[in-house]
Design a protein around this motif. Structure first.
Motif, PDB file in Angstrom:
ATOM      1  N   SER A   2       0.841  -1.204   0.000  1.00 10.88           N
ATOM      2  CA  SER A   2       0.000   0.000   0.000  1.00 10.88           C
ATOM      3  C   SER A   2       0.867   1.240   0.000  1.00 10.88           C
ATOM      4  CB  SER A   2      -0.909   0.002   1.225  1.00 10.88           C
ATOM      5  OG  SER A   2      -1.748  -1.138   1.221  1.00 10.88           O
ATOM      6  N   LYS A   3       0.446   2.248  -0.757  1.00 12.92           N
ATOM      7  CA  LYS A   3       1.233   3.471  -0.863  1.00 12.92           C
ATOM      8  C   LYS A   3       1.342   4.207   0.464  1.00 12.92           C
ATOM      9  CE  LYS A   3       0.237   4.308  -5.759  1.00 12.92           C
ATOM     10  NZ  LYS A   3      -0.371   5.225  -6.747  1.00 12.92           N
ATOM     11  N   TRP A   4       0.346   4.002   1.335  1.00 17.55           N
ATOM     12  CA  TRP A   4       0.344   4.747   2.593  1.00 17.55           C
ATOM     13  C   TRP A   4       1.106   4.037   3.719  1.00 17.55           C
ATOM     14  CZ3 TRP A   4      -1.696   1.417   6.020  1.00 17.55           C
ATOM     15  CH2 TRP A   4      -2.645   0.484   5.564  1.00 17.55           C
ATOM     16  N   LEU A   5       1.623   2.844   3.454  1.00 19.22           N
ATOM     17  CA  LEU A   5       2.317   2.092   4.499  1.00 19.22           C
ATOM     18  C   LEU A   5       3.653   2.755   4.819  1.00 19.22           C
ATOM     19  CD1 LEU A   5       2.096  -0.472   6.235  1.00 19.22           C
ATOM     20  CD2 LEU A   5       3.384  -1.668   4.454  1.00 19.22           C
ATOM     21  N   LEU A   6       3.892   3.031   6.104  1.00 18.29           N
ATOM     22  CA  LEU A   6       5.127   3.696   6.523  1.00 18.29           C
ATOM     23  C   LEU A   6       6.251   2.690   6.716  1.00 18.29           C
ATOM     24  CD1 LEU A   6       3.736   6.209   9.164  1.00 18.29           C
ATOM     25  CD2 LEU A   6       4.536   6.734   6.866  1.00 18.29           C
ATOM     26  N   PRO A   7       7.509   3.131   6.601  1.00 21.18           N
ATOM     27  CA  PRO A   7       8.638   2.237   6.900  1.00 21.18           C
ATOM     28  C   PRO A   7       8.588   1.755   8.343  1.00 21.18           C
ATOM     29  CG  PRO A   7       9.387   4.196   5.740  1.00 21.18           C
ATOM     30  CD  PRO A   7       7.954   4.439   6.105  1.00 21.18           C
ATOM     31  N   GLU A   8       9.258   0.646   8.592  1.00 25.53           N
ATOM     32  CA  GLU A   8       9.251   0.044   9.927  1.00 25.53           C
ATOM     33  C   GLU A   8       9.792   1.012  10.971  1.00 25.53           C
ATOM     34  OE1 GLU A   8      10.932  -4.022  12.106  1.00 25.53           O
ATOM     35  OE2 GLU A   8      11.200  -3.694   9.954  1.00 25.53           O
ATOM     36  N   SER A   9       9.136   1.036  12.134  1.00 25.16           N
ATOM     37  CA  SER A   9       9.529   1.851  13.288  1.00 25.16           C
ATOM     38  C   SER A   9       9.380   3.353  13.048  1.00 25.16           C
ATOM     39  CB  SER A   9      10.961   1.538  13.737  1.00 25.16           C
ATOM     40  OG  SER A   9      11.093   0.181  14.101  1.00 25.16           O
ATOM     41  N   LEU A  10       8.533   3.729  12.101  1.00 24.61           N
ATOM     42  CA  LEU A  10       8.142   5.127  11.905  1.00 24.61           C
ATOM     43  C   LEU A  10       6.632   5.214  12.039  1.00 24.61           C
ATOM     44  CD1 LEU A  10      10.357   6.142   8.844  1.00 24.61           C
ATOM     45  CD2 LEU A  10      10.738   6.711  11.240  1.00 24.61           C
ATOM     46  N   ALA A  11       6.134   6.323  12.576  1.00 21.30           N
ATOM     47  CA  ALA A  11       4.700   6.422  12.849  1.00 21.30           C
ATOM     48  C   ALA A  11       4.205   7.851  12.705  1.00 21.30           C
ATOM     49  CB  ALA A  11       4.393   5.912  14.266  1.00 21.30           C
ATOM     50  N   ASP A  12       2.942   7.969  12.295  1.00 22.07           N
ATOM     51  CA  ASP A  12       2.275   9.267  12.314  1.00 22.07           C
ATOM     52  C   ASP A  12       1.861   9.600  13.739  1.00 22.07           C
ATOM     53  OD1 ASP A  12       2.197   9.859   9.470  1.00 22.07           O
ATOM     54  OD2 ASP A  12       0.753   8.211   9.303  1.00 22.07           O
ATOM     55  N   ILE A  13       1.829  10.881  14.055  1.00 20.48           N
ATOM     56  CA  ILE A  13       1.330  11.348  15.343  1.00 20.48           C
ATOM     57  C   ILE A  13      -0.007  12.043  15.083  1.00 20.48           C
ATOM     58  CG2 ILE A  13       1.788  12.749  17.380  1.00 20.48           C
ATOM     59  CD1 ILE A  13       3.725  10.452  17.041  1.00 20.48           C
ATOM     60  N   LEU A  14      -1.055  11.564  15.731  1.00 21.74           N
ATOM     61  CA  LEU A  14      -2.407  12.069  15.484  1.00 21.74           C
ATOM     62  C   LEU A  14      -2.691  13.309  16.331  1.00 21.74           C
ATOM     63  CD1 LEU A  14      -4.286   8.669  15.098  1.00 21.74           C
ATOM     64  CD2 LEU A  14      -3.200  10.099  13.354  1.00 21.74           C
ATOM     65  N   PRO A  15      -3.817  14.017  16.037  1.00 27.73           N
ATOM     66  CA  PRO A  15      -4.000  15.382  16.559  1.00 27.73           C
ATOM     67  C   PRO A  15      -3.790  15.580  18.051  1.00 27.73           C
ATOM     68  CG  PRO A  15      -5.638  14.938  14.883  1.00 27.73           C
ATOM     69  CD  PRO A  15      -4.900  13.656  15.089  1.00 27.73           C
ATOM     70  N   ALA A  16      -4.482  14.786  18.896  1.00 31.04           N
ATOM     71  CA  ALA A  16      -4.387  15.041  20.335  1.00 31.04           C
ATOM     72  C   ALA A  16      -2.964  14.838  20.851  1.00 31.04           C
ATOM     73  CB  ALA A  16      -5.366  14.144  21.094  1.00 31.04           C
ATOM     74  N   GLU A  17      -2.305  13.773  20.358  1.00 30.72           N
ATOM     75  CA  GLU A  17      -0.941  13.501  20.792  1.00 30.72           C
ATOM     76  C   GLU A  17       0.020  14.551  20.258  1.00 30.72           C
ATOM     77  OE1 GLU A  17       1.871  10.989  22.870  1.00 30.72           O
ATOM     78  OE2 GLU A  17      -0.296  11.302  22.943  1.00 30.72           O
ATOM     79  N   ALA A  18      -0.181  14.949  19.003  1.00 28.56           N
ATOM     80  CA  ALA A  18       0.688  15.970  18.412  1.00 28.56           C
ATOM     81  C   ALA A  18       0.580  17.289  19.166  1.00 28.56           C
ATOM     82  CB  ALA A  18       0.322  16.179  16.940  1.00 28.56           C
ATOM     83  N   ARG A  19      -0.623  17.637  19.589  1.00 30.08           N
ATOM     84  CA  ARG A  19      -0.806  18.870  20.350  1.00 30.08           C
ATOM     85  C   ARG A  19      -0.084  18.782  21.689  1.00 30.08           C
ATOM     86  NH1 ARG A  19      -0.699  23.748  20.140  1.00 30.08           N
ATOM     87  NH2 ARG A  19      -1.854  23.456  18.199  1.00 30.08           N
ATOM     88  N   ARG A  20      -0.196  17.639  22.362  1.00 34.51           N
ATOM     89  CA  ARG A  20       0.478  17.524  23.659  1.00 34.51           C
ATOM     90  C   ARG A  20       1.995  17.600  23.496  1.00 34.51           C
ATOM     91  NH1 ARG A  20      -0.761  12.771  27.803  1.00 34.51           N
ATOM     92  NH2 ARG A  20      -0.126  11.474  26.061  1.00 34.51           N
ATOM     93  N   ILE A  21       2.534  16.965  22.472  1.00 36.95           N
ATOM     94  CA  ILE A  21       3.966  17.028  22.227  1.00 36.95           C
ATOM     95  C   ILE A  21       4.394  18.470  21.981  1.00 36.95           C
ATOM     96  CG2 ILE A  21       5.779  16.387  20.578  1.00 36.95           C
ATOM     97  CD1 ILE A  21       4.300  13.697  20.263  1.00 36.95           C
ATOM     98  N   GLU A  22       3.604  19.192  21.201  1.00 40.76           N
ATOM     99  CA  GLU A  22       3.931  20.593  20.922  1.00 40.76           C
ATOM    100  C   GLU A  22       3.854  21.440  22.189  1.00 40.76           C
ATOM    101  OE1 GLU A  22       4.749  24.287  19.119  1.00 40.76           O
ATOM    102  OE2 GLU A  22       5.275  22.194  18.700  1.00 40.76           O
ATOM    103  N   GLU A  23       2.872  21.177  23.037  1.00 41.76           N
ATOM    104  CA  GLU A  23       2.773  21.927  24.299  1.00 41.76           C
ATOM    105  C   GLU A  23       3.955  21.615  25.209  1.00 41.76           C
ATOM    106  OE1 GLU A  23      -1.091  20.811  25.641  1.00 41.76           O
ATOM    107  OE2 GLU A  23      -2.116  22.358  24.450  1.00 41.76           O
ATOM    108  N   LEU A  24       4.396  20.355  25.236  1.00 35.71           N
ATOM    109  CA  LEU A  24       5.592  20.008  26.009  1.00 35.71           C
ATOM    110  C   LEU A  24       6.810  20.744  25.473  1.00 35.71           C
ATOM    111  CD1 LEU A  24       5.185  16.136  26.460  1.00 35.71           C
ATOM    112  CD2 LEU A  24       5.207  17.835  28.288  1.00 35.71           C
ATOM    113  N   ARG A  25       6.934  20.785  24.150  1.00 31.42           N
ATOM    114  CA  ARG A  25       8.075  21.485  23.539  1.00 31.42           C
ATOM    115  C   ARG A  25       8.105  22.942  23.960  1.00 31.42           C
ATOM    116  NH1 ARG A  25       9.438  24.868  19.532  1.00 31.42           N
ATOM    117  NH2 ARG A  25       7.229  25.277  19.158  1.00 31.42           N
ATOM    118  N   ARG A  26       6.966  23.616  23.858  1.00 30.61           N
ATOM    119  CA  ARG A  26       6.909  25.033  24.220  1.00 30.61           C
ATOM    120  C   ARG A  26       7.216  25.236  25.694  1.00 30.61           C
ATOM    121  NH1 ARG A  26       1.233  26.880  21.303  1.00 30.61           N
ATOM    122  NH2 ARG A  26       1.765  26.260  19.175  1.00 30.61           N
TER     123      ARG A  26
END
Length: 392
Positions: A2-26
């Protein structure tokens, strides 16, 4: 495939988690600023010889390589930002006295460090250059502990080591030098049978050297480990000096509980020279933070400086925290009426989250709990509570 399949040990970060990571960064970058750390942002890709300067073979193995189409030279996608920040301190800033630098950016590993590890990390860290005394190590350790505390980590455990102990054992027996990477791996997993096997695999290795490695694998526990190490390890000056450094740091931080693991080699990529530390906490399978002293890394860039620092992966840190709470939001109708547009602007300037509902479309949101709505009441736009808040 499938074209959307990511390489092994790589992952998308979805909205709620991405927001928390960004808030931690700030939040963490703002924290480091209050300590006087200045933010730098090195490039994702550099010439390989610069990117790997002063580091060991481990970092080379974890670095993805490609050819620069402009120069024909080999480039590396950074697997660790510390050498880059050292280059900035030594070559670009070239300041006298103490320099405090912090950073945050993505790094990529050619292979995962463990079964549960990702290959892409969001690395954040802080470094102090120009001070060789333990005072800089104390500041870095306290800042690292405050970092995980800010994120909501409770009962973090601080673990100490000193790479000079192993280095002294290897240097005392030249036959061990060819297997230094393998010894590093065996000690990290406390594989005593594997260490025993080295006696038959390495030509000319001394029996007492193998015994020293066996003892080193058992030297972990409370601070009493240091006294045990003095009695059970060879009385080499470099080992005694390393143990003295550990004791000095522990005495300087009487309010903290330490453990000592002289076999925990960590992931210092071969550049650590003094006391190193790791921070562990319940809920994470590996160290949350790794740091320590790495004097002289900048010598590859023309200026040798004392240095100490730490780094952590914000994606790993976030993954072990409780689910991120949804933020309160206001639902508003679609429209371009001047009064409505003005009401929306005022609410957003006040820091409110206002989501306009597009005509004929339902929407689902992971980040927001819609508990209020903007309604036209007697010619005035007003916010009122919704009896059954939802994410819709």
């Amino acid at each position: 495939m499938s074209k959307w399949l990511l390489p092994e040990s790589l992952a998308d970060i979805l909205p709620a988690e991405a927001r928390r990571i960004e808030e931690l960064r700030r939040d963490l970058l703002d924290l480091y600023r209050t300590y006087g750390f200045e933010l730098v942002a090195p490039p994702l890709v550099e010439y390989l010889d610069s990117l790997l300067s002063g580091s060991g073979a481990d970092l080379n193995l974890r670095t993805c390589k490609l050819v620069d189409q402009l120069s024909g030279r080999t480039l590396g996608v950074r697997a660790d930002m510390t050498p880059q920040v050292s280059r900035i301190d030594a070559h670009l800033l070239n300041r006298e006295g103490v320099t405090r630098l912090c950073y945050c950016g993505s790094v990529l590993h050619a292979r995962p460090t463990g079964l549960l590890s990702d290959r892409e990390l969001l690395q954040i860290g802080a470094e102090i250059y120009g001070h060789a005394g333990f005072e800089a190590d104390i500041e870095i350790i306290e800042l690292a502990l405050e970092s995980v505390k800010r994120a909501g980590v409770r009962e973090a455990r601080l673990d100490l080591n000193h790479p000079a102990v192993l280095r002294a054992i290897v240097d005392a027996d030249p036959a061990l030098a060819v297997a230094s990477d393998e010894i590093h791996r065996l000690l990290d997993t406390k594989d005593v049978p594997g260490l025993d096997a080295l006696h038959g695999q390495l030509t000319g290795v001394r029996a007492d050297s193998i015994e020293s490695l066996r003892v080193l694998a058992s030297l972990y526990g409370g601070t009493e480990v240091i006294a045990k190490a003095r009695l059970s390890l060879p009385a080499l000056p470099a080992i005694q000096a390393a143990l003295n450094d550990l004791e000095t740091l522990i005495r300087a931080l009487p309010d903290y509980q330490f453990s000592v693991d002289l076999a925990d080699m960590g992931s210092g990529y071969g550049y650590h020279t003094g006391v190193v530390f790791s921070i562990y906490a319940h809920g994470w399978h590996d160290a949350l933070v790794r740091g320590g002293r790495y004097d002289g890394v900048g010598s590859a860039f023309g200026r040798s400086r004392p240095a100490t620092g730490f780094s952590l992966d914000l994606r790993k840190l976030s993954s072990g925290l409780p689910p991120a709470a949804r933020a309160r939001a206001i639902r508003a109708p679609w429209g371009t009426d001047a009064a409505l547009v003005n009401a929306l602007r005022k609410l957003r300037l006040a820091g409110e989250i206002v989501v306009q509902m597009l005509p004929g479309q339902a929407q689902r949101m992971d980040e927001f709990s819609v508990d209020r709505e903007l309604v036209l009441d007697d010619g005035t736009w007003k916010v009122r509570a919704i009896s059954n808040p939802s994410a819709d």
